[in-house]
Each structure stands twice: as C-alpha cells, then as structure tokens.
Scaffold this motif. Structure first.
Motif, short mmCIF file in Angstrom:
data_model
loop_
_atom_site.label_atom_id
_atom_site.label_comp_id
_atom_site.label_asym_id
_atom_site.label_seq_id
_atom_site.Cartn_x
_atom_site.Cartn_y
_atom_site.Cartn_z
N MET A 18 0.83 -1.21 0.00
CA MET A 18 0.00 0.00 0.00
C MET A 18 0.87 1.26 0.00
O MET A 18 0.62 2.22 -0.76
CB MET A 18 -0.93 0.00 1.22
CG MET A 18 -2.02 -1.06 1.15
SD MET A 18 -2.74 -1.48 2.76
CE MET A 18 -3.61 0.05 3.16
N ILE A 19 1.90 1.26 0.82
CA ILE A 19 2.77 2.43 0.93
C ILE A 19 3.58 2.62 -0.35
O ILE A 19 3.80 3.76 -0.80
CB ILE A 19 3.68 2.28 2.17
CG1 ILE A 19 2.83 2.45 3.44
CG2 ILE A 19 4.82 3.30 2.16
CD1 ILE A 19 3.50 2.00 4.72
N GLU A 20 4.00 1.54 -0.96
CA GLU A 20 4.72 1.63 -2.24
C GLU A 20 3.87 2.30 -3.31
O GLU A 20 4.35 3.15 -4.07
CB GLU A 20 5.15 0.23 -2.71
CG GLU A 20 6.33 -0.34 -1.96
CD GLU A 20 6.60 -1.80 -2.34
OE1 GLU A 20 6.00 -2.28 -3.33
OE2 GLU A 20 7.41 -2.45 -1.64
N PRO A 79 3.38 13.13 10.51
CA PRO A 79 4.25 12.81 11.65
C PRO A 79 3.58 11.99 12.74
O PRO A 79 4.23 11.25 13.46
CB PRO A 79 4.67 14.19 12.17
CG PRO A 79 3.61 15.14 11.69
CD PRO A 79 3.16 14.59 10.38
N GLN A 80 2.26 12.10 12.85
CA GLN A 80 1.56 11.36 13.91
C GLN A 80 1.53 9.86 13.64
O GLN A 80 1.60 9.06 14.56
CB GLN A 80 0.11 11.87 14.06
CG GLN A 80 0.01 13.31 14.54
CD GLN A 80 -0.07 14.28 13.38
OE1 GLN A 80 0.40 13.99 12.27
NE2 GLN A 80 -0.66 15.43 13.61
N ALA A 81 1.39 9.48 12.37
CA ALA A 81 1.33 8.06 12.00
C ALA A 81 2.17 7.84 10.74
O ALA A 81 1.64 7.54 9.67
CB ALA A 81 -0.11 7.63 11.77
N PRO A 82 3.49 7.97 10.85
CA PRO A 82 4.35 7.82 9.67
C PRO A 82 4.36 6.39 9.16
O PRO A 82 4.10 5.44 9.89
CB PRO A 82 5.74 8.24 10.19
CG PRO A 82 5.68 8.04 11.67
CD PRO A 82 4.26 8.29 12.07
N HIS A 83 4.68 6.26 7.89
CA HIS A 83 4.64 4.95 7.23
C HIS A 83 5.52 3.91 7.92
O HIS A 83 5.13 2.75 8.07
CB HIS A 83 5.07 5.09 5.77
CG HIS A 83 4.10 5.86 4.94
ND1 HIS A 83 4.43 6.39 3.70
CD2 HIS A 83 2.79 6.20 5.15
CE1 HIS A 83 3.36 7.00 3.19
NE2 HIS A 83 2.37 6.91 4.05
#
Length: 322
Positions: free
Chosen positions: A105-107, A294-298
C-alpha cells in the motif's frame, strides 16, 4: 476538502457525523456495494453523491480524500484501487492484515504521490502531546513501564469473529494498546512474550502481550472481545504514574505520586468525536503536498504490522487468504 467514504457501516456513520460538524471539510460522496444503501446514507447524512460501487467513488476526481471504512480484509485491495486513480487515502485501523500488505500500500502511495495514513485516531488526539509534555516536565520521573488494556463485548459482530474478514481482538482493538506503548516507549523492541484464547472460528478472543524494550522498559498489554475492562493506559515512572482514562478515546489524564495519591487532573480539549484530528491532519498534509504525517508515519505503521504478524505467528493464527 471534499471527503468520500468507502463503506457505509457504523464507523462511516461516526465519521460522517464528525465531518458535518467541522469547518472547511464536507461530506461529498458515499460508496457502498449496494446503491440503495448508499442512497439512504446520502440522504440521512447530507452527502452530495452516492455510489453503488467503491470503484465509482475512486474514479471521482472531485474527491480530495477517501476514508476507507471497510473490514480489515478489504483495506489493501480498496486502498490500492483508489490510489491507482490518484486518490488520497485515510485508512481505518488496522491499516492492513499484515506487513506485506502494508508495504505494498505504501509503495503505491509513493509511486502515485498521494497521501496515505492509518486512521488510528489516538495518534492524532491532543491528549498525546499533553502527556508527552508532562513526561518532559519530569512529572513522573524516568519511565519504567507502560500498561494498556481494552475490552468490549463484541463477539456478536460478524466481522470480528470470521477469519476470512481478518477477525480477532488483536487487529480490531489490540492495536490500540500496542499503539499506546509505541507512542510512549517507541518501537525498539528486544523481545515479545504473548498468548491468547481462541474462538471456535480460530481467531483470538482474548490476548495478553508483554514487550521488552532494549532500553530496559516493559509494556504489558491486553485486549478482549469477551467483555468490558477499565480500558486504562498507564505510564509508570520512578516518581509516580499517569493514568489515561479510556485508552482508545481518552477522556481524562491524571497524575499520581508513588503513594497512589492524585496530584493533578489534566483537562483535555473538547472534541466533536475525536475523528476530526486525523481529518484535519490529512487536509494539512494534502495541502502541503506530503505523502504521510508525523503522527502516524509509514515506517511506524509497518513496524506495528510486523509486530502483530509475529504475535499471530506465535499463536498459530493465519487468515485463509494469506
């Protein structure tokens, strides 16, 4: 910012009610696998457009952000499909079923240059900065350990008990105590000890997890679908401890000394529901052209998925589609 919601269940209702009370954000489009259900949702919660398929929502170029509120098992497929159409995504927890899905998903998000974040709301709420500041001010001294528990009677909800929907207490509510520990102790874990009680369907109904950090600190965490708990998160220090009331939706923060005496009650800001903070951050990030927050970085999202993968492996829980 025009928000589209994918899925028309209970969580979608809460998000719609939240957005309707926010400024500069609007409920634009709702998508369900049933057009009839989407039309009813649109009428009740003030959406402009209703779609009878998720892909129709993803194709709508007027949508600035899609909030994915489908079962865990569908997050990977839904998010990648929408990102391939260029949509920004806020994906409900658990972000994915496993770390492999999360990485994919992040890719795609990085390839398509779209925003992608997990909607783990406790990472965005003001209580987090308030507690972090109390720790910086040495209110409880050096942190020794963290505890967190979450329990609800949820075994009658189908998606929670079915392995084909990635059910189980760990992914649905255990993710909150794990994130609580991650926020205040970090992610440099040396060893993990855990156990669970399984339902007849093979997913976990109750679990207990102990994390030992390389710093020498401990996290003792638990979650269950069988019944309620006090739902507290506690940070223990050499001078006292901080209690966060209602771990997954904080309503109060209290400071105690080593004798168990209440020293201070710290007020928390009034909120709409708590969901607004993750939407506000998504809007800010999209405006600034950022792909994560920044709160929920990958990288933290992946680490937590890897941790849950290792725990499920120890329990012998593997979903049929994995």
């Amino acid at each position: 910012m025009k928000v589209g919601i994918m899925g028309a269940g209970t969580i979608a209702i809460k998000m719609a009610n939240t957005i309707n009370k926010m400024e500069d954000v609007t409920c634009y489009a709702i998508a369900s696998r049933s057009l009839e259900k989407a039309e009813a949702f649109k009428a009740e919660y003030g959406f402009e457009v209703a779609y009878g398929s998720y892909e129709e929502l993803a194709k709508d170029e007027n949508v600035d952000l899609i909030y994915i509120a489908t079962p865990h098992s569908e997050h990977h497929k839904n998010a990648i499909m929408a990102m391939n159409y260029g949509r920004n995504i806020l994906c409900e927890k658990a972000f994915a079923v496993n770390a492999k899905e999360a990485r994919e998903m992040i890719e795609v998000a990085r390839e398509k240059k779209v925003y992608l974040a997990e909607a783990i709301w406790t990472r965005y709420m003001p209580y987090r900065e308030i507690v972090e500041q109390l720790i910086k001010e040495d209110k409880i001294g050096e942190i020794i350990s963290v505890s967190g528990n979450l329990g609800y009677s949820l075994m009658n909800i189908e998606r929670n008990v079915r392995p084909e929907l990635a059910g189980g207490a760990l992914l649905d509510i255990g993710v909150y105590p794990i994130n609580f520990a991650s926020i205040f102790l970090g992610n440099d874990i040396e060893s993990v000890v855990s156990t669970c009680v399984k339902m007849e369907t093979g997913v976990d109904e109750t679990n207990a997890i102990i994390l030992k950090y390389k710093s020498g600190q401990l996290a003792v965490l638990s979650s269950t679908f069988r019944g309620g708990s006090d739902q507290q998160g506690i940070i223990y220090g050499t001078k006292g401890y901080i209690i966060v009331r209602e771990l997954n939706n904080p309503v109060g923060v209290e400071i105690y000394n080593n004798q168990g005496e209440l020293i201070e009650k710290v007020p928390l800001p009034k909120k709409i529901s708590g969901y607004e903070y993750e939407v506000i951050e998504a809007a800010r990030a999209i405006k600034e052209g950022r792909l994560e927050c920044p709160q929920a970085p990958h990288d933290i999202t992946i680490k937590i998925m890897e941790l849950m993968d290792s725990i499920r492996k120890e329990w012998g829980i593997k979903y049929p589609f994995e």
